[in-house]
Scaffold this active site. Structure first.
Site, PDB file in Angstrom:
ATOM      1  N   SER A 431      30.871  23.318  31.551  1.00  0.00           N
ATOM      2  CA  SER A 431      30.826  22.721  32.885  1.00  0.00           C
ATOM      3  C   SER A 431      31.908  23.236  33.817  1.00  0.00           C
ATOM      4  CB  SER A 431      30.911  21.206  32.769  1.00  0.00           C
ATOM      5  OG  SER A 431      32.060  20.838  32.049  1.00  0.00           O
ATOM      6  N   HIS A 459      24.223  20.959  31.956  1.00  0.00           N
ATOM      7  CA  HIS A 459      24.179  21.957  33.032  1.00  0.00           C
ATOM      8  C   HIS A 459      23.190  23.090  32.744  1.00  0.00           C
ATOM      9  CE1 HIS A 459      27.548  20.204  35.240  1.00  0.00           C
ATOM     10  NE2 HIS A 459      28.041  19.920  34.043  1.00  0.00           N
ATOM     11  N   LYS A 489      21.545  15.820  36.962  1.00  0.00           N
ATOM     12  CA  LYS A 489      21.924  17.089  37.570  1.00  0.00           C
ATOM     13  C   LYS A 489      20.672  17.736  38.174  1.00  0.00           C
ATOM     14  CE  LYS A 489      26.196  17.171  35.058  1.00  0.00           C
ATOM     15  NZ  LYS A 489      26.124  15.831  34.425  1.00  0.00           N
TER      16      LYS A 489
END
Ligand code: WAQ
Ligand code: MG
Length: 639
Positions: A431, A459, A489
């Site tokens: 990240s 991610h 996300k």
């Protein structure tokens, strides 16, 4: 009153190293407390964040029987947002005392830089009046009168000390006003004071990072009488009554200790606050009334504000309610929850899935359910905080292997033969660095050692692989045993999940405490995530556009001499120093780009960075301008 003021002593401490001032403080106390105060001040000298002194001077002097007592200036705080705003407020306030040349006065702070005392200026001609301009004038022999009362001695408190000083100064003959700007580059608060105004704290009075500061006392009167003013400031003892108490102080030492930890963070350039973005989640945002390009959001595919996603949330709210009302195992499972778990399993190509309230809880929930005392966890050195916390909570033996070093993982797994269960866990996309795990190797090694494999795809979901299905799609390989991800996300909603075999998911439903003991996420968030998965499946070109944007941005940076690399949507530009990173972030914001400085404890000390996170919705023009601004900012702060 008379008895109270007999037998008073001034106790002063000064600490330095190699002749450089570190800290100083003074108190006025009765004889019986001199020893205790002297020892407190010695403690203070020895525990200063600036380091250990090699010289501490503690001076104790008897004071005259009658000490002047004066009332503290009243205190008002003005919240300003920019140095310009602070300055114009200071000018406006002081104009009432006939002080007009505030701009010129402020410029004098570049002269006061290394002075221990204050500059004494003629309020009208701005001539300097101190006999020793190197040293300036020091206000001393002063204290908060409450120090005299047993048991109420305050700990270290900058505010109270500044108020005591300002009050004594405004009681000096001939002084009309004072201006103070902190000399700490990161402490942007200052004040102006006069008898008429009282103590007016101005929250932003200089630019962050500016080392200039100090104190200026403004004098109006006959030149022959300047000496009297200085004599008062430097010799006459004064006790200040009714110094306002900070709310933290009123609550007791335990709260003051919190305030002091916060101050320390602040002084290291490490304090944090929330920015309010007054606009829907997206590639731009309105912050403090300005539109900025957001280069820090995890909403990688611009789905958070997508009409299909928001209307699914709105419909679900009306149909199923805003909140779920209970844990998943009691009353918190509704049709959208079951649907989302099917959608996730199908999207990832696994047998089953389980949804948690947040990604953090998904990591904590899965890891603590799978391993405990007698088990082992192998964890990448740069794994996300939620994995680190989960490891600690689990009670298992934790072995940290070098970042992305599969040989080190292999070696460390060989040492875990005696453990009952062994789990290897890694971020898929890291990240803070944007680099990725070699999933095929990770799987080969973990299988060979018969260890559980777990990958955090927070991610990677929606980012890696041609259609955004994550690392397995990217590499064309199998999934790990535990494939964790988030809904918050690229999927534009909120919550976390784990995908895996039916057996694994059944196990987690029964053993995962954060799943069992948290209220289920509400139907709106859950339905939004399902809608986002559908949108992504029908528009894989969003993933492609995101990849093109990353390539464009890296090229634009490289063209400006900034080397950065990324295999994902996260592009780190390492600056190093915490304060420099904060300054670069501030410069970028001025140019219209929101890019936070990521600092310790999120990354290690001295590796502070600008962390760019790109969206498929950024235009190439925005990315070019951002690269330009970033190059300028980084050059500026690392010069
Ligand atoms: N007499 C005259 N000048 C002084 C004295 C003194 N006793 N103590 C400090 N100064 C001058 C000196 O030039 C320092 O470099 C400068 O002031 C700053 O002193 O939140 O940080 O003790 O209410 O570092 C303002 C508080 C804090 C604002 C100011 O003081 C608030 C500060 P510092
Ligand atoms: Mg200071």
């Amino acid at each position: 009153m008379q008895e109270k003021t007999t037998g008073l002593y001034s106790v002063k401490m000064r600490a330095s190293r190699e002749g450089q001032h570190i800290s100083g403080a003074e108190k006025i106390v009765p004889a019986r407390r001199v020893a205790a105060i002297a020892s407190q001040l010695a403690e203070r000298a020895l525990s200063h964040p600036k380091g250990d002194p090699d010289f501490i001077n503690i001076k104790v002097e008897a004071q005259p029987r009658q000490i002047r007592r004066v009332k503290a200036l009243s205190v008002t705080t003005h919240e300003t947002r920019t140095p310009e705003e602070g300055l114009s407020l200071a000018a406006e306030l002081l104009a009432g005392d006939g002080i007009t040349r505030i701009g010129e006065i402020m410029n004098r702070f570049s002269e006061s830089h290394s002075m221990r005392g204050a500059m004494l200026l003629d309020a009208d001609t701005l001539e300097r009046l101190e006999p020793d301009p190197e040293r300036g004038v020091r206000a001393t022999y002063m204290d908060d009168a409450s120090s005299l009362e047993k048991g109420t001695a305050r700990g270290k408190n900058h505010y109270a000390e500044a108020i005591v000083l300002a009050t004594k100064v405004q009681n000096a003959p001939g002084i009309v006003a004072e201006i103070c700007v902190s000399d700490d580059p990161d402490y942007v608060t200052g004040y102006v004071a006069s008898k008429r105004l009282g103590y007016r704290r101005i929250t932003v009075l200089k630019k962050k990072g500016d080392p200039r500061g100090g104190r200026i006392f403004l004098y109006r009167g006959q030149r022959e009488r300047v000496a009297e003013t200085i004599e008062f400031l430097e010799r006459v003892p004064v006790l200040v009554e009714d110094v306002p108490i900070l709310s933290a102080e009123r609550a007791g030492d335990r709260m003051l200790s919190l305030a002091s930890d916060l101050e320390k963070r602040e002084s290291q350039g490490l304090s944090r606050r929330c920015r309010t973005l007054c606009s829907p989640t997206g590639p731009t945002a309105v912050v403090d009334g300005r539109e900025l390009v957001v280069l820090s959001s995890n909403d990688y595919l611009d789905l958070a504000r997508d009409e299909r996603v928001t209307s699914a949330a709105a419909r679900a709210a009306r149909e199923w309610g805003a909140g779920s009302g209970g844990s998943r195992l009691t009353t918190g499972t509704q049709p959208p929850h079951a649907q989302l778990e099917r959608d996730l399993a199908e999207f990832k190509g696994t047998e089953a899935a389980i949804v948690y309230a947040t990604g953090y809880m998904a990591n904590v929930g899965a890891i603590t359910a799978l391993v405990g005392k007698g088990d082992a966890i192998l964890s990448d050195g740069l794994n996300h905080a939620s994995i680190i916390d989960a490891c600690r909570l689990s009670g298992a033996d934790v072995f940290i292997y070098r970042h992305l070093d599969m040989d080190d993982l292999d070696r460390k797994l060989s040492m875990c033969r005696e453990h009952r269960r062994v789990l290897a866990v890694s971020d898929g996309v890291f990240s803070m660095d944007g680099d990725i795990l070699d999933l095929p190797r990770f799987l080969e090694i973990t299988r060979r050692h018969d260890a559980f494999s777990m990958v955090d795809e927070a991610h990677a979901t929606g980012v890696m692989g041609r259609t955004g299905r994550g690392l397995a799609e990217h590499f064309g390989c199998d999934h790990p045993d535990i494939s964790m991800g988030t809904l918050s996300k690229a999927l534009g909603s909120e919550g976390g999940f784990v995908c895996g075999s039916r057996l694994l998911i059944d196990y987690l439903r029964n053993f995962s405490r954060p799943f069992i003991f948290s209220t289920a996420p509400g139907a709106p968030a859950v339905a939004a995530a399902s809608a986002a998965i559908k949108a992504l499946e029908s528009e894989p070109q969003r993933v492609e556009r995101l990849r093109e944007n990353v390539a464009t941005f890296l090229k634009e940076l490289a063209g400006r001499g900034i080397s950065a690399a990324s295999e994902s949507a996260i592009v780190p530009v390492v600056v190093g120093d915490e304060r420099a990173a904060v300054a670069a972030s501030a410069a970028l914001e001025k140019d219209g780009f929101l890019v936070p400085a990521i600092r310790y404890p999120t990354v290690s000390r001295g590796s502070a960075r600008l962390r760019f996170a790109l969206s498929s919705a950024h235009t190439s023009e925005q990315l070019r301008a951002a690269a330009e601004a970033a190059a300028l900012a980084v050059r500026e702060v690392t010069r």
